[in-house]
Every structure is written in C-alpha cells, then in structure tokens.
Design an enzyme around this catalytic site. Structure first.
Site, PDB file in Angstrom:
ATOM      1  N   ASP A  26      38.339  36.712  41.399  1.00 13.99           N
ATOM      2  CA  ASP A  26      39.653  36.277  41.191  1.00 13.99           C
ATOM      3  C   ASP A  26      40.792  37.160  40.782  1.00 13.99           C
ATOM      4  O   ASP A  26      40.515  38.473  40.334  1.00 13.99           O
ATOM      5  CB  ASP A  26      39.477  35.107  40.344  1.00 13.99           C
ATOM      6  CG  ASP A  26      40.890  34.244  39.872  1.00 13.99           C
ATOM      7  OD1 ASP A  26      41.769  34.006  40.844  1.00 13.99           O
ATOM      8  OD2 ASP A  26      41.027  34.061  38.551  1.00 13.99           O
ATOM      9  N   ASP A  28      44.487  36.743  39.020  1.00 14.66           N
ATOM     10  CA  ASP A  28      45.086  36.344  37.638  1.00 14.66           C
ATOM     11  C   ASP A  28      44.095  36.178  36.662  1.00 14.66           C
ATOM     12  O   ASP A  28      43.312  35.318  36.725  1.00 14.66           O
ATOM     13  CB  ASP A  28      45.974  35.392  37.850  1.00 14.66           C
ATOM     14  CG  ASP A  28      47.133  35.795  38.792  1.00 14.66           C
ATOM     15  OD1 ASP A  28      47.629  36.912  39.086  1.00 14.66           O
ATOM     16  OD2 ASP A  28      47.713  34.644  39.336  1.00 14.66           O
TER      17      ASP A  28
END
Length: 196
Positions: A26, A28
C-alpha cells in the site's frame, strides 16, 4: 541416503531461487506519511522514516515490488491524473536514489460509493498486478496499514501483512475483523529485515 537427500534439497532450493519473488505495498501509511486531507501535490509526499531504505534492501535482494493504492481524491476532484503522476514520479525518484525500485503503481480512482472492482477491500488491483506480471501471487505478501488492505490481500489469496505506521495502530483495535494469519510489524523496515 544422505547423497540423494542433498540432491533433492539442492534441486528444491534452486527451483525456489528461480521463481521471482513479488511484494505488493500500500502507499499512504506504509511508504509515505498519510494525511486525512489527502496527498494532493508532490511536495506533500513525505516518506516514512526507513521506508525507502527498506524498499532498496528488498530490491537488492531480488524482490520485485509494486504498489496498490486507493486514490479517491481523483474522483473527489482534489487533484488530477497529471498531479498523481507527478506525486508518483517523486516517489519513484526518491526510492531510486536509495537504490530501490518500484516496478508499477496500480491505483483506484473511485470513491467507495462507486462500487468498482478495484477499490480495496476488493482485490481488483492485486489481481490486475498478478496478471500484468504474469505471476501467481498466492502466498506473496501485501503490506498495508488498514483493514481494507488486509481484506484485499486475503481475497486475492495473498499473505496479509500489517504495519503499525499510518493507520496501523487503529487497525489493530479492530482485532476481530483482521484476517487470520495476518503478520504484524512495526514498519516496512521491520518487515524487510525479517524477510531477509
């Protein structure tokens, strides 16, 4: 006998070494500091301490790395595709300066109410990545900081990995919803060091 056992072990090791190793991350909260107001410009993209070094270590050890990120800010009109590309150019550049490489970035531009197939917790981006790389991602790790990352990993038959950075601590409070077998690490570097 010992000799045939050694030959078998050697054969299985070389087969393992020939298979490319993939990692999905991922963005952020795993690679860069997250913001409730969204990352809307390249200068707002700030790496989490040691995350770029972790990607470099993994790259240099032969791991192929891709990113899967929900970017509803596009649908909300907070930034456009050209700006997102500039944000990712900054990320690629900073990773490369540390000696690492992110091979591809998959992003979902939709909001949750759009009911698309790509927005995590659905596994669309992970399945697309596996298809693009022409690889079986089953059992390969997907590292995230939120419940939807872990659920997407589980739905794609990948190994869910949770880091405590970003939303990780809040995610741990939802223990009953976390998929079975999820591994938990302090940050991306702690995961990388364990993997290596």
């Amino acid at each position: 006998d010992d000799e045939s056992t050694r030959r078998l072990v050697g054969a299985s090791l070389s087969k393992t070494m020939l298979q490319p190793r993939f990692l999905m991350l991922d963005r952020d909260g795993v690679i860069n500091l997250d913001s409730e107001a969204y990352i809307k410009a390249p200068e707002e993209w700030t790496p989490i301490p040691r995350s770029l070094e972790a990607i470099a270590l993994l790259t240099q050890a032969g791991w192929r790395i891709a990113v899967a990120t929900n970017q509803a800010g596009l649908a909300r009109g907070l930034f456009d595709l050209a700006t997102l590309n500039r944000i990712h150019a900054r990320m690629h550049d900073m990773v490369q300066r540390q000696g690492g490489r992110i091979e591809a970035v998959f992003f979902c531009p939709h909001r949750s109410q759009d009911n698309c197939a790509c927005r995590k917790p659905k596994p669309g981006m992970l399945l697309e990545a596996a298809d693009r790389f022409g690889a079986d991602f089953s059992g390969q790790a997907f590292v995230g900081d939120s419940l939807r990352d872990l659920q997407a990993a589980s739905a794609a038959h990948m190994q869910p990995v949770l880091v405590r950075t970003g939303n990780g601590m809040q995610t741990l409070e939802q223990a009953s919803l976390i998929p079975d077998g999820t591994q938990v690490y302090d940050d991306l570097m702690a995961f990388a060091e364990t993997l290596l």
